[in-house]
Write a protein that holds these residues in place. Structure first.
Motif, PDB file in Angstrom:
ATOM      1  N   SER A   1     -17.557 -57.521  31.954  1.00  0.00           N
ATOM      2  CA  SER A   1     -17.785 -58.858  32.462  1.00  0.00           C
ATOM      3  C   SER A   1     -16.584 -59.340  33.271  1.00  0.00           C
ATOM      4  CB  SER A   1     -18.062 -59.795  31.270  1.00  0.00           C
ATOM      5  OG  SER A   1     -18.426 -61.084  31.702  1.00  0.00           O
ATOM      6  N   ASN A   2     -16.560 -60.623  33.512  1.00  0.00           N
ATOM      7  CA  ASN A   2     -15.463 -61.260  34.243  1.00  0.00           C
ATOM      8  C   ASN A   2     -14.432 -61.804  33.263  1.00  0.00           C
ATOM      9  OD1 ASN A   2     -17.449 -63.192  33.384  1.00  0.00           O
ATOM     10  ND2 ASN A   2     -16.414 -64.727  34.607  1.00  0.00           N
TER      11      ASN A   2
ATOM     12  N   TYR B   1     -16.937 -58.248  25.533  1.00  0.00           N
ATOM     13  CA  TYR B   1     -17.077 -57.411  26.717  1.00  0.00           C
ATOM     14  C   TYR B   1     -15.742 -57.270  27.433  1.00  0.00           C
ATOM     15  CZ  TYR B   1     -21.806 -59.225  25.941  1.00  0.00           C
ATOM     16  OH  TYR B   1     -22.986 -59.604  25.383  1.00  0.00           O
TER      17      TYR B   1
ATOM     18  N   CYS C   1     -12.687 -62.489  27.131  1.00  0.00           N
ATOM     19  CA  CYS C   1     -13.788 -62.894  26.257  1.00  0.00           C
ATOM     20  C   CYS C   1     -13.528 -64.338  25.818  1.00  0.00           C
ATOM     21  CB  CYS C   1     -13.846 -61.975  25.043  1.00  0.00           C
ATOM     22  SG  CYS C   1     -15.147 -62.420  23.870  1.00  0.00           S
TER      23      CYS C   1
ATOM     24  N   ILE D   1     -20.977 -53.077  28.150  1.00  0.00           N
ATOM     25  CA  ILE D   1     -21.085 -54.236  29.044  1.00  0.00           C
ATOM     26  C   ILE D   1     -19.673 -54.611  29.466  1.00  0.00           C
ATOM     27  CG2 ILE D   1     -21.677 -56.689  29.223  1.00  0.00           C
ATOM     28  CD1 ILE D   1     -24.210 -55.312  28.886  1.00  0.00           C
TER      29      ILE D   1
ATOM     30  N   GLY E   1     -20.550 -58.542  36.679  1.00  0.00           N
ATOM     31  CA  GLY E   1     -20.617 -57.893  35.386  1.00  0.00           C
ATOM     32  C   GLY E   1     -21.289 -56.543  35.574  1.00  0.00           C
TER      33      GLY E   1
ATOM     34  N   SER F   1     -13.178 -56.608  30.513  1.00  0.00           N
ATOM     35  CA  SER F   1     -13.142 -57.152  31.864  1.00  0.00           C
ATOM     36  C   SER F   1     -13.148 -56.018  32.887  1.00  0.00           C
ATOM     37  CB  SER F   1     -11.869 -57.993  32.007  1.00  0.00           C
ATOM     38  OG  SER F   1     -11.515 -58.171  33.336  1.00  0.00           O
TER      39      SER F   1
ATOM     40  N   LYS G   1     -20.544 -65.873  31.647  1.00  0.00           N
ATOM     41  CA  LYS G   1     -20.422 -65.230  30.328  1.00  0.00           C
ATOM     42  C   LYS G   1     -21.767 -65.294  29.591  1.00  0.00           C
ATOM     43  CE  LYS G   1     -16.016 -64.189  30.152  1.00  0.00           C
ATOM     44  NZ  LYS G   1     -15.588 -62.808  30.179  1.00  0.00           N
TER      45      LYS G   1
ATOM     46  N   TYR H   1     -19.317 -64.084  40.505  1.00  0.00           N
ATOM     47  CA  TYR H   1     -18.796 -63.356  39.354  1.00  0.00           C
ATOM     48  C   TYR H   1     -19.625 -62.093  39.153  1.00  0.00           C
ATOM     49  CZ  TYR H   1     -16.068 -67.492  38.442  1.00  0.00           C
ATOM     50  OH  TYR H   1     -15.170 -68.521  38.568  1.00  0.00           O
TER      51      TYR H   1
ATOM     52  N   ASP I   1     -27.190 -58.470  28.133  1.00  0.00           N
ATOM     53  CA  ASP I   1     -26.955 -57.598  26.980  1.00  0.00           C
ATOM     54  C   ASP I   1     -28.152 -57.637  26.031  1.00  0.00           C
ATOM     55  OD1 ASP I   1     -25.896 -56.064  24.894  1.00  0.00           O
ATOM     56  OD2 ASP I   1     -24.369 -57.532  24.352  1.00  0.00           O
TER      57      ASP I   1
ATOM     58  N   CYS J   1     -24.121 -62.739  31.049  1.00  0.00           N
ATOM     59  CA  CYS J   1     -23.832 -61.392  30.536  1.00  0.00           C
ATOM     60  C   CYS J   1     -24.417 -61.201  29.145  1.00  0.00           C
ATOM     61  CB  CYS J   1     -22.328 -61.129  30.536  1.00  0.00           C
ATOM     62  SG  CYS J   1     -21.637 -60.938  32.190  1.00  0.00           S
TER      63      CYS J   1
END
Length: 186
Positions: A115-116, A139, A119, A113, A171, A141, A94, A169, A101, A97
């Motif tokens: 992500s995994n 962001y 949030c 953006i 993103g 998922s 996180k 992971y 960003d 990411c």
């Protein structure tokens, strides 16, 4: 290309690749996995379904852009049952990411953006009772959008599985082709 490589190296990115958004499929099959609520975030996090919108809405949001830069970070685990290591990797990703960003923001006018997972910016998410406190930083998922990440990794030419006792992971930065070209040529 040098600028993008420098951004990704500084963030600790393991692999990355480009995908045309027109080839990305958001599917209800993946969304159904979210609805099982294994992570206990379904309906409780602004970056997760159903708050991200329907599968069709997610697909349309992606198609507003032409390019996706998919990136990954591989984390080593003590063994394949190292749940704490997986959680630590997820939390660290996180941060990665957020670094990506912040690094691409000066070069992109309009982007997304992904992500995994959910949030984790706020200790307690306001979903569904109040608006998101930080909507530009929450962001969505990849899976929450209905994307099979293993298939997306193949499209991007990067590895989904990176060996025993590791977790990877993923993103993404989703943006207009002209903006992606600017980063690549910077």
């Amino acid at each position: 290309m040098e600028k993008l490589q420098k951004i990704l190296e500084q963030a600790g990115i393991f692999e990355y690749g480009l995908v045309d958004t027109e080839t990305i499929q958001c599917t209800q099959d993946v969304r159904d996995m979210c609805e099982v609520n294994t992570c206990r975030q379904y309906g409780k996090n602004w970056a997760c379904p159903p708050a991200t919108g329907t599968v069709d809405e997610c697909q349309q949001r992606l198609k507003q852009y032409e390019k996706m830069l998919l990136f990954s970070v591989k984390y080593d685990l003590e063994d394949s049952f190292d749940y704490e290591g997986m959680q630590a990797g997820a939390a660290e990703f996180k941060k990665v990411c957020r670094e990506v960003d912040a690094a691409v923001r000066p070069y992109l006018e309009d982007y997304l953006i992904l992500s995994n997972g959910a949030c984790s910016l706020c200790k307690e998410c306001t979903c569904p009772d109040a608006p998101c406190r930080f909507p530009k930083q929450a962001y969505g998922s990849l899976e929450g959008y209905g994307i099979f990440v293993s298939e997306l990794a193949k499209q991007a030419g990067i590895h989904y599985i990176n060996g025993a006792n590791t977790v990877t992971y993923f993103g993404a930065v989703v943006c207009r082709a002209k903006d992606m070209e600017e980063i690549f040529s910077a």
